[in-house]
Design a protein around this motif. Structure first.
Motif, short mmCIF file in Angstrom:
data_model
loop_
_atom_site.label_atom_id
_atom_site.label_comp_id
_atom_site.label_asym_id
_atom_site.label_seq_id
_atom_site.Cartn_x
_atom_site.Cartn_y
_atom_site.Cartn_z
N PHE A 62 24.17 64.00 -20.79
CA PHE A 62 25.49 64.29 -20.22
C PHE A 62 26.38 63.05 -20.37
O PHE A 62 25.86 61.94 -20.50
CB PHE A 62 25.36 64.60 -18.72
N PRO A 63 27.67 63.21 -20.29
CA PRO A 63 28.51 62.02 -20.19
C PRO A 63 28.13 61.31 -18.90
O PRO A 63 28.17 61.93 -17.83
CB PRO A 63 29.95 62.58 -20.09
N GLY A 64 27.69 60.06 -18.99
CA GLY A 64 27.29 59.33 -17.79
C GLY A 64 25.79 59.26 -17.58
O GLY A 64 25.33 58.58 -16.66
N SER A 65 24.99 59.97 -18.41
CA SER A 65 23.53 59.79 -18.34
C SER A 65 23.23 58.35 -18.74
O SER A 65 23.86 57.83 -19.66
CB SER A 65 22.81 60.72 -19.32
N ASN A 66 22.27 57.71 -18.06
CA ASN A 66 21.92 56.37 -18.52
C ASN A 66 20.41 56.12 -18.56
O ASN A 66 19.98 55.01 -18.84
CB ASN A 66 22.65 55.29 -17.70
N CYS A 67 19.62 57.13 -18.27
CA CYS A 67 18.16 56.98 -18.39
C CYS A 67 17.64 57.87 -19.51
O CYS A 67 16.42 58.09 -19.61
CB CYS A 67 17.47 57.34 -17.08
N ASP A 68 18.54 58.42 -20.32
CA ASP A 68 18.13 59.35 -21.37
C ASP A 68 17.22 58.67 -22.39
O ASP A 68 16.22 59.25 -22.83
CB ASP A 68 19.35 60.00 -22.03
N ARG A 69 17.54 57.44 -22.74
CA ARG A 69 16.71 56.78 -23.76
C ARG A 69 15.38 56.31 -23.18
O ARG A 69 14.38 56.28 -23.87
CB ARG A 69 17.48 55.64 -24.41
#
Lengths: 221, 84
Positions: A8-15
């Motif tokens: 999502f825009p604003g995801s930061n744990c995706d990687r």
């Protein structure tokens, strides 16, 4: 095992969660943008990652829960595909109604970002099969809205049906009955506030989260 | 047409923000406050020919309020044709 990570825009744990899934499966997951209406064919595990989707506007996870891709995730879960929502992902899963209850502002108002002790409440789920019931583990938490809330009837049902996967071993955010993670009725959807994907490599300082992903892959194989 | 939607936490739900505001008010010397509850105000301007309140009720249920923990109240602010 094919896996997918929703972005999502604003995801930061995706990687981070993508790396945890890659370590567990040997294959890089598909990164699926929130505007997609379908998941890649044959996806066996979907991760809804942490972060601040849509800037936490309105309520944490509220806007993301109404995005096109979440309809596809919901449909996949209904077919039995495993879904894991971590932190903001847990908030999104409650906002879609895939998991009961809601995650409110932490009781102490403050953002909590540190390692916390957890107890594995039930090792019978696909997500916790590599742990022992009652085992103590440590995962990092990093959240502002992790205060799990549901009515008494729902809480009793979650406990009665063995659907509390993880509990905080200490007071962290005011969560009802110290609930840190729950599974859905079908046992194929887990939501939890702590971050197992931030504890999968020795460089993370601990590897307690590794068994969650390995166990899930094993359970689905 | 203009509407206001007031979103508030259900009465049994603990309100950490309200508690913090209450505490800060006491810190400023306001001793007579019994309780503080924080909520949200959402203003909506609808097309004049839209369905109106029934639509807004659906908007509240589907997005604006999380009915697990929140109540909402719809207030009509301005009738059709009245523009300030």
């Amino acid at each position: 095992m094919k896996t997918a990570v929703i972005v999502f825009p604003g995801s930061n744990c995706d990687r981070d969660v993508a790396e945890a899934l890659r370590l567990a499966t040997g294959m890089a997951p598909a990164m699926v943008w929130h505007k997609e209406t379908e998941l890649p064919e044959g996806t066996g595990i979907v991760a809804v990652p942490g972060g601040f989707s849509y800037g936490d506007y309105l309520r944490s996870g509220a806007i993301a829960a109404r995005s096109p891709v979440m309809q596809a995730v919901k449909a996949a879960a209904d077919r039995g595909v495993a879904v894991i929502g971590i932190c903001n992902g847990f908030q999104i899963l409650t906002e879609t109604g895939m998991l009961p209850g809601a995650l409110m502002r932490n009781a102490g108002i403050r953002f909590v970002g540190r390692d916390v002790g957890l107890t594995v409440d039930n090792s019978q789920s696909a997500f916790t099969s590599r742990y022992d019931s009652g085992e103590s583990v440590v995962f990092p938490v990093a959240h502002h809205d992790g205060n799990y809330t549901a009515n008494e009837e729902t809480l009793d049902r979650l406990e009665g049906e063995g659907r509390v996967a993880f509990r905080y071993a200490e007071e962290v955010n005011g969560s009802a009955r110290r609930i840190a993670g729950i599974v859905n009725e079908g046992g194929n959807v887990l939501g939890l506030m702590p971050h197992p994907e931030r504890a999968v490599e020795p460089a993370h300082g601990r590897t307690d989260g590794k068994r969650l992903f390995e166990g899930l892959v094993e359970a689905l194989a | 047409m203009k509407y206001r939607v007031h979103v508030t936490l259900k009465s049994g739900v603990l309100d950490p923000q309200g508690k913090a505001i209450h505490h800060a008010l006491e810190g400023l010397g306001f001793d007579g406050v019994r309780d503080v509850r924080a909520g949200k105000l959402i203003e909506l301007e609808l097309e004049d020919d839209s369905a109106g309140e029934g639509d807004i009720d659906q908007m509240c249920r589907k997005l604006l309020a999380n009915t697990v923990i929140e109540n909402y109240r719809i207030e009509k602010v301005e009738a059709a044709g009245q523009r300030s």
